[in-house]
Write a protein that holds these residues in place. Structure first.
Motif, PDB file in Angstrom:
ATOM      1  N   TYR A  43       0.851  -1.180   0.000  1.00  0.00           N
ATOM      2  CA  TYR A  43       0.000   0.000   0.000  1.00  0.00           C
ATOM      3  C   TYR A  43       0.891   1.234   0.000  1.00  0.00           C
ATOM      4  O   TYR A  43       2.062   1.182   0.393  1.00  0.00           O
ATOM      5  N   GLU A 147     -11.222  -2.329  -1.521  1.00  0.00           N
ATOM      6  CA  GLU A 147     -12.474  -2.792  -0.920  1.00  0.00           C
ATOM      7  C   GLU A 147     -13.570  -1.762  -1.094  1.00  0.00           C
ATOM      8  O   GLU A 147     -14.141  -1.288  -0.113  1.00  0.00           O
ATOM      9  N   GLU A 244      -6.219 -10.236  -0.893  1.00  0.00           N
ATOM     10  CA  GLU A 244      -5.775 -10.284   0.507  1.00  0.00           C
ATOM     11  C   GLU A 244      -6.332 -11.547   1.109  1.00  0.00           C
ATOM     12  O   GLU A 244      -7.557 -11.724   1.122  1.00  0.00           O
TER      13      GLU A 244
HETATM   14  C1  IPT Z   1      -9.054  -5.457   4.819  1.00  0.00           C
HETATM   15  C2  IPT Z   1      -8.407  -4.220   4.230  1.00  0.00           C
HETATM   16  O1  IPT Z   1      -8.428  -4.210   2.831  1.00  0.00           O
HETATM   17  C3  IPT Z   1      -6.988  -4.049   4.689  1.00  0.00           C
HETATM   18  O2  IPT Z   1      -6.565  -2.765   4.371  1.00  0.00           O
HETATM   19  C4  IPT Z   1      -6.865  -4.313   6.145  1.00  0.00           C
HETATM   20  O3  IPT Z   1      -7.570  -3.326   6.821  1.00  0.00           O
HETATM   21  C5  IPT Z   1      -7.414  -5.670   6.457  1.00  0.00           C
HETATM   22  O4  IPT Z   1      -8.735  -5.749   6.100  1.00  0.00           O
HETATM   23  C6  IPT Z   1      -7.398  -6.029   7.902  1.00  0.00           C
HETATM   24  O5  IPT Z   1      -6.126  -6.029   8.389  1.00  0.00           O
HETATM   25  S1  IPT Z   1     -10.783  -5.198   5.078  1.00  0.00           S
HETATM   26  C7  IPT Z   1     -11.543  -6.759   5.323  1.00  0.00           C
HETATM   27  C8  IPT Z   1     -11.288  -7.302   6.661  1.00  0.00           C
HETATM   28  C9  IPT Z   1     -13.008  -6.589   5.151  1.00  0.00           C
END
Ligand code: IPT
Length: 963
Positions: A43, A147, A244
Motif C-alpha cells: 500500500y 475494498e 488479501e
Molecule cells: C481489509 C483491508 O483491505 C486491509 O486494508 C486491512 O484493513 C485488512 O482488512 C485487515 O487487516 S478489510 C476486510 C477485513 C473486510
C-alpha cells in the motif's frame, strides 16, 4: 525484453512505511523471496505524502525508488496499491487529516474529493508508472481503490462514475499494467463486464476474523467452500485472484496481543486454509500481512496500538523463527515448482468425498490439468484435531483409475492438516504417477532430477514413479526404510515418516524423503545471471540450489569460471549445510557470508559443510543506571505561560459534515490543521466565584486519555479504556476566585478513524473537545485557543514526515530529537516519575556498540504496574517513546496490551550515539513513575546481510517562535 512466464503471483503484503529504514527493505524482500514467494503487494499511505494539501512529498524514508530497487534485486514482482483509500489500520485509512474539512464525501465522485485526491494520484501514479515492468521495473499489477464494497443504505453504490474516475486518475498518470480489484468478500463488484471494471477481478478473505482471544478455537463454518463457483459466476474470464488472504490479524487496544494472533493464525491455519484456497485454483494470491511492522509516529488508526506485528510469518523485529514462516515456505515452493497447477481446473462436486477419499470424515477437491491432477484433502470438520485414515481413488490417471496406497496400508490425515496429493506429476521427462507425500520442490540439472518430498509425523506414504525404461529398482543413497517394488512398469515406493532424511536414486531421478521438520530447513535458492540482482525472478533463474541449511539462506552466486560458490545467509547456531542440488560439479571454493568453508563433495556433486557460529558479546546499557534529564512538559498550566502564538479556536461553524458543533466555535483539531498526537487547549474565562463543576466531552479515539487543569491545579482526567473513543467527564472545581482563569485540557489523538463504509465518512470523526459546560456560565464565556504539532500541516520535520510529532510541549520544542538542550535540566529518571498529575519529559543518551555481522533486534520492555505503590486501581499513565527523534511507541499502562516495543537498526545507531526520549503523562492525581523499562536484545543472528544504512535523523535545532 525477456519472455516473462510467471509461475504464480504468490505474494506477501509488506508496507515499507511501517519499517522506515530503507536499508532493511531488501532484508524483508529476501526473506519473502527465500520462502518461495514471487511477489509482494504494498500500500501507499497518502497521509504520509501530503501532510499539507497541495504539497506532495516523497523523500528520504518516504521515497519509493529504493523500495522498487530492493524488490528488483531480490527478484520480487510487485502489486502496487496506492488507494487513494487503503484502510490498512492506518490513520484515516490513508486519508490525510485535512480531508475532515471536505464538504463532499470521500470515496465518491464528489468534485471536491476527486480534486483533493488528484495531486496525490498524479504524483504517486507517476512514481509507480516509472517502475512498471514495461520500464524494466518490478511492478506488474496495480490496484485502484481498496475494498470498494460497502456503503450506507440509500447511497448510490457501487458508483461506476466514481470508480472510473479513480481508474482514470491512475491511467492518466501512466499506469499500463493490469488493474486488479480487492472486493471485500466475493460480491463481483467492478469485475469485467460491470460498469467501471478492472482487468482482473479479485477479492479478499479473513475467515477467522480478528478476535485473537481464543487462539485455539477455529469456529465452525468459517472455511470458505464456494469461492470457485462464485468466481465462475462473477468473473469467469479472469484468473482467480485473492488480493488479501488472512496472514494474521490486527489487534486493538486492550486486545489479547499478537502472540495470540500468531497462535490463532498459525502454521496449521496455513496448512488447512491456504491449501483450501489452492483447491479453488487461485493464481494471484496475496497474504496480508506477511511482514506487518510498526505503527510508528502516529501513523496507525485509533483501533490499533504501536505494534503491527499481525502475527505474520515474519515477526515485527524481522525474525523468521516462526513455524508459520517455514510452513509457508513449503507450500509456496510446491506451487511455484508446479506450473501445471496454474491451468488445472478445480472439479466442483457436491460431496467430493464419495468420489476420491473413502472416509466420510474427510473431503477433497481434485484439480485437473492437461495431464497432472492435484487432490487436496482435508477434514470435513476443518477444525478437527483427530487423525483420520483413508484411501484415495482417482479416475482417469495415465494408468486409468488408481486406488492408493496399493500396499495394503492407509494414509493418515492428522488433525488440523490438509494435504496435496499429486497424480501424473511431470518433472520435464520424468513422471510421478502419484505421490501421497507432498512435494517440496524439484529441479533438473544436466539430465538429472532432484525431487524432495516431505511428510508429517506417523504417516504412511506411497509414490509410483514411471521411468521411460520401465520398472527399475532404486539405489539407496541415504538412510533406509523405503521399500520398493516394480509393478507394471512403475516403481512403487512406500515408507513411514522418519526423522532421518533418506534418499534413493532411480536412474536419472534422486528422491529425498524427509519429515516436515527437516523440510523446514530446506531452501531453494535461485542463482541470477545478472550479477546486479541478488536473486532472479523465478522464471529467469540461471540455476537453483537446493540446500538443507538452517535459519535462513538469502542468496547465492557462482563465479564466472564456475568453481566458486558463494552463499549468503543467516545462522542462529553452528549449522550443518548440505547442497543436495545445483552445486558446480568440481567445486573448488565455497564461501558462506564471504568466509571460505572446508567442505566435502561426493560423486553426485553433493556438498557437505558446517557453518560455524560464535555467539557475540552484547552489552546493552541498563536504562535505570543511565543519567536521565528531566523537564516539565506541561508548562502551559503555569500563570507565566503565554499562548500568544497558539491558534485561536474562533471558527464559528465547522466544515466537518459528520458532526455539527455544539460549542460556540469549533474545537476540532483538524479544523485548525492538527491531525496527529496530543492536542492542547487553553480556555480563558473571567471567574465569578460560583462555578463549581466543569463538564468536558472529549474525543481521541480508542484508549485515548484526557487531563484537565484549572490554572495550575489538576481537576481530573479521563483515563480511558480500550473501546472508549469519547469520554464524558464532570470534574469538581476547586474554589474559583473572581478574576481571570485558564483551563488547560490535553487530549490524546490516537489516530483518525478509517473510512470503510462509503457515505458514513467515518474518517471525519472529530478529535479534541466536542463539548463543555462550566456550570453557571454560558459556553460563550470561555475563549479557547489550541495547539497540536508545531507548524500543523506545515510540519517542519521533513525527515520524519507529517505525523511523527504531536502537540505535547516538549514535542513542539523538538526535545524528542537528538541532542536537545538538556544542560539546565534536572537529573531524574522515568522510574522516579512525578508525584502529581502532569506530563514529564525525560531524555537520555548512550552509545551502542553492537557486533558487526549480526542481526540483533533491540526492544524496550516496560513492566506493567498498578499504582506506584502496588495498590489501588490500575495506574493510569501513558508514555510516548522516541529513539533518535522517531516515535516508536505509545505505552498505555492502564490499557495495554503492548509492553514490548521493537525499534529497528537504522533508527538505532548500532555503532555510536543514540538519544532516547520519553513523555510520561500521569493522569492520576498521585502521579506516575515507570515501574521498570529495559532495553532487551532478541536472538543474535549471524548474518551476511551487511551493514544497515542509518536513516537520516536530523538533530534538535532551536525552532523559530516556538511556544
Ligand atoms: C481489509 C483491508 O483491505 C486491509 O486494508 C486491512 O484493513 C485488512 O482488512 C485487515 O487487516 S478489510 C476486510 C477485513 C473486510
Amino acid at each position: 525484453m525477456a519472455d516473462f512466464v510467471i509461475r504464480m503471483f504468490y505474494s506477501g503484503e509488506f508496507h515499507p512505511f511501517r519499517l522506515p529504514v530503507p536499508g532493511l527493505w531488501l532484508d524483508v524482500f529476501q526473506k519473502i523471496r527465500s520462502a518461495g514467494y514471487t511477489g509482494v503487494s504494498f500500500y501507499v499511505d497518502w497521509a504520509l505524502h501530503e501532510g499539507q494539501p497541495g504539497k506532495f512529498e516523497a523523500d528520504g524514508v518516504f521515497a519509493w525508488e529504493p523500495f522498487f530497487d530492493a524488490a528488483r534485486k531480490a527478484g520480487i514482482y510487485l502489486l502496487a496499491r496506492p488507494g487513494p483509500y487503503i484502510n490498512a489500520e492506518v490513520s484515516g485509512g490513508g486519508y490525510p487529516g485535512w480531508l475532515q474539512r471536505l464538504k463532499g464525501h470521500p470515496r465518491t465522485a464528489d468534485e471536491d474529493y476527486i480534486a483533493a485526491s488528484d495531486l496525490y494520484a498524479k504524483s504517486i501514479g507517476a512514481i509507480i508508472a516509472k517502475a512498471q515492468i514495461t520500464n524494466g521495473g518490478p511492478i506488474i499489477l496495480f490496484q485502484p481503490e481498496n475494498e470498494y464494497s460497502g456503503a450506507v443504505k440509500g447511497f448510490p453504490f457501487p458508483d461506476p462514475k466514481y470508480f472510473q474516475q479513480v481508474i482514470d486518475q491512475f491511467r492518466r498518470a501512466g499506469i499500463v499494467v493490469p488493474f486488479v480489484s480487492n472486493d471485500a468478500s466475493n460480491g463481483g463488484r467492478n469485475a469485467p463486464g460491470q460498469p467501471a471494471a478492472v482487468d482482473i477481478y479479485g477479492h479478499d478473505g479473513y475467515p477467522l476474523g480478528f478476535d485473537c482471544a481464543q487462539p485455539n478455537v477455529w469456529p465452525p463454518n468459517k472455511l470458505p467452500t464456494d469461492w470457485r463457483s462464485k468466481h465462475l459466476q462473477q468473473s469467469p474470464t479472469t484468473p482467480f485472484s485473492i488480493i488479501e488472504f488472512q496472514g494474521g490479524a490486527f489487534d486493538p487496544w486492550g486486545g489479547p496481543g499478537f502472540d495470540k494472533c500468531l497462535s490463532l493464525v498459525n502454521h496449521e491455519f496455513e496448512r488447512v486454509f491456504y491449501k483450501n484456497i489452492f483447491s479453488f485454483g487461485v493464481t494471484i494470491f496475496n497474504i496480508y500481512m506477511t511482514y506487518g511492522g510498526t505503527n510508528w509516529g502516529n501513523l496507525g488508526h485509533a483501533g490499533g496500538y504501536t505494534s503491527y506485528d499481525y502475527g505474520a510469518m515474519i515477526a515485527e523485529d524481522r525474525n523468521v523463527f516462526r513455524e508459520k514462516y517455514s510452513e509457508a515456505k513449503l507450500e509456496a515452493n510446491f506451487i511455484v515448482a508446479s506450473p501445471s497447477y496454474l491451468t488445472a481446473e478445480p472439479q466442483i462436486v457436491n460431496d467430493s468425498s464419495i468420489y476420491y477419499v473413502n472416509n466420510k470424515k474427510l473431503t477433497s477437491t481434485l484439480l485437473k490439468g492437461n495431464k497432472t491432477q492435484y487432490l487436496i484433502v482435508r477434514h470435513k470438520d476443518y477444525s478437527s484435531s483427530d487423525s483420520n485414515s483413508f484411501l484415495v481413488t482417482v479416475p482417469n490417471t495415465s494408468a486409468g483409475e488408481v486406488t492408493i496406497p496399493q500396499g495394503g496400508v492407509y494414509l493418515v490425515l492428522n488433525g488440523r492438516d490438509s494435504k496435496t496429493l499429486v497424480f501424473d506429476y511431470e518433472m520435464n521427462k520424468i513422471l510421478i504417477l502419484y505421490s501421497t507425500a507432498e512435494v517440496f520442490t524439484w529441479k533438473e540439472y544436466n539430465g538429472k532430477t532432484i525431487l524432495v518430498v516431505y511428510s508429517g509425523p506417523n504417516e504412511q506414504h506411497e509414490m509410483a514413479v514411471a521411468l521411460s525404461n520401465g520398472s527399475e529398482l532404486p539405489k539407496a543413497l541415504l538412510g533406509s526404510g523405503i521399500s520398493a517394488a516394480g509393478v507394471d512398469g512403475y516403481t512403487i515406493l512406500s515408507w513411514k515418516t522418519s526423522n532421518e532424511d533418506r534418499a534413493l536414486q532411480l536412474g536419472p531421478l534422486t528422491i529425498y524423503f524427509v519429515d516436515r521438520n527437516s523440510a523446514y530447513k530446506h531452501w531453494v535458492i535461485d542463482i541470477p545471471r545478472d550479477p546486479k540482482q541478488l536473486a532472479p525472478y523465478t522464471n529467469e533463474a540461471e540455476r537453483s540450489l537446493i540446500i538443507k541449511g538452517g535459519y535462513l539462506i538469502r542468496s547465492a552466486t557462482i563465479s564466472q569460471n564456475g568453481d566458486t560458490l558463494n552463499i549468503v545467509g543467516d545462522t542462529d547456531s553452528t549449522t550443518p549445510l548440505k547442497i543436495i542440488g545445483g552445486a558446480p560439479p568440481k567445486l573448488k571454493t565455497l564461501t558462506f557470508n564471504g568466509q571460505p568453508l572446508k567442505f566435502a563433495q561426493d560423486s553426485n556433486t553433493i556438498v557437505t559443510t558446517t557453518v560455524p557460529y560464535t555467539a557475540p558479546k552484547i552489552s546493552l546499557p541498563d536504562l535505570n543506571a543511565l543519567t536521565w534529564y528531566y523537564t516539565d512538559s506541561l508548562p502551559e498550566i503555569q500563570s507565566k505561560y503565554s499562548d500568544a502564538q497558539w491558534s485561536k479556536a474562533d471558527y464559528p461553524k465547522t466544515d466537518n459534515t459528520l458532526r455539527n458543533i455544539t460549542t460556540p466555535t469549533s474545537l476540532y483539531g483538524s479544523e485548525y490543521g492538527f491531525h496527529a498526537g496530543a492536542l492542547v487547549y487553553r480556555g480563558h474565562f473571567q471567574g465569578i466565584g460560583n462555578e463549581s463543576t466543569l463538564y468536558l466531552q472529549a474525543a481521541g479515539g480508542s484508549a485515548f486519555g484526557m487531563s484537565a487543569f484549572l490554572d495550575d491545579q489538576h481537576i481530573g482526567s479521563f483515563v480511558g479504556y480500550d473501546s472508549a473513543s469519547i469520554g464524558n467527564s464532570t470534574f469538581d472545581l476547586p474554589k474559583v476566585t473572581p478574576g481571570l482563569h485558564v483551563l488547560t485540557v490535553v487530549v490524546d489523538n490516537m489516530g483518525l478513524q478509517e473510512n470503510w463504509i462509503v457515505g458514513e465518512d467515518e474518517m471525519k470523526t472529530p478529535r479534541g473537545i466536542l463539548d463543555y459546560k462550566l456550570d453557571q456560565r454560558p459556553k460563550e464565556d470561555i475563549t479557547w485557543k489550541l495547539t497540536g504539532n508545531y507548524g500543523g500541516e506545515a510540519h517542519i520535520d521533513k525527515a520524519r514526515g507529517p505525523l511523527n510529532e504531536g502537540g505535547l510541549w516538549a514535542e513542539r520544542q523538538g526535545y524528542h530529537l537528538p541532542s536537545p538542550p538538556i544542560e539546565d535540566w534536572k537529573k531524574s529518571k522515568p522510574t522516579d516519575g512525578i508525584a502529581k498529575a502532569g506530563i514529564a519529559w525525560y531524555v537520555t543518551s548512550f552509545d551502542l556498540n553492537m557486533p558487526n555481522g549480526f542481526d540483533i533486534p533491540l526492544s524496550f520492555r516496560f513492566t506493567n504496574s498498578s499504582t506506584p505503590y502496588e495498590a489501588g486501581p490500575a495506574h493510569a499513565y501513558r508514555v510516548n517513546l522516541y529513539v533518535n527523534g522517531w516515535q516508536f511507541g505509545k505505552y498505555v499502562n492502564n490499557i495495554g496490551p503492548q509492553t514490548k516495543f521493537p525499534v529497528p537498526e537504522g533508527i538505532w545507531n548500532y555503532h555510536g550515539k543514540n538519544w532516547v526520549a520519553m513523555s510520561l503523562w500521569a493522569l492520576d492525581p498521585w502521579g506516575a513513575r515507570l515501574k521498570d523499562v529495559k532495553l532487551v536484545a532478541g536472538p543474535a543472528v549471524q548474518t551476511g546481510y551487511g551493514r544497515v544504512q542509518m536513516v537520516d535523523s536530523p538533530k534538535f535545532s532551536q525552532r523559530p517562535s516556538v511556544y
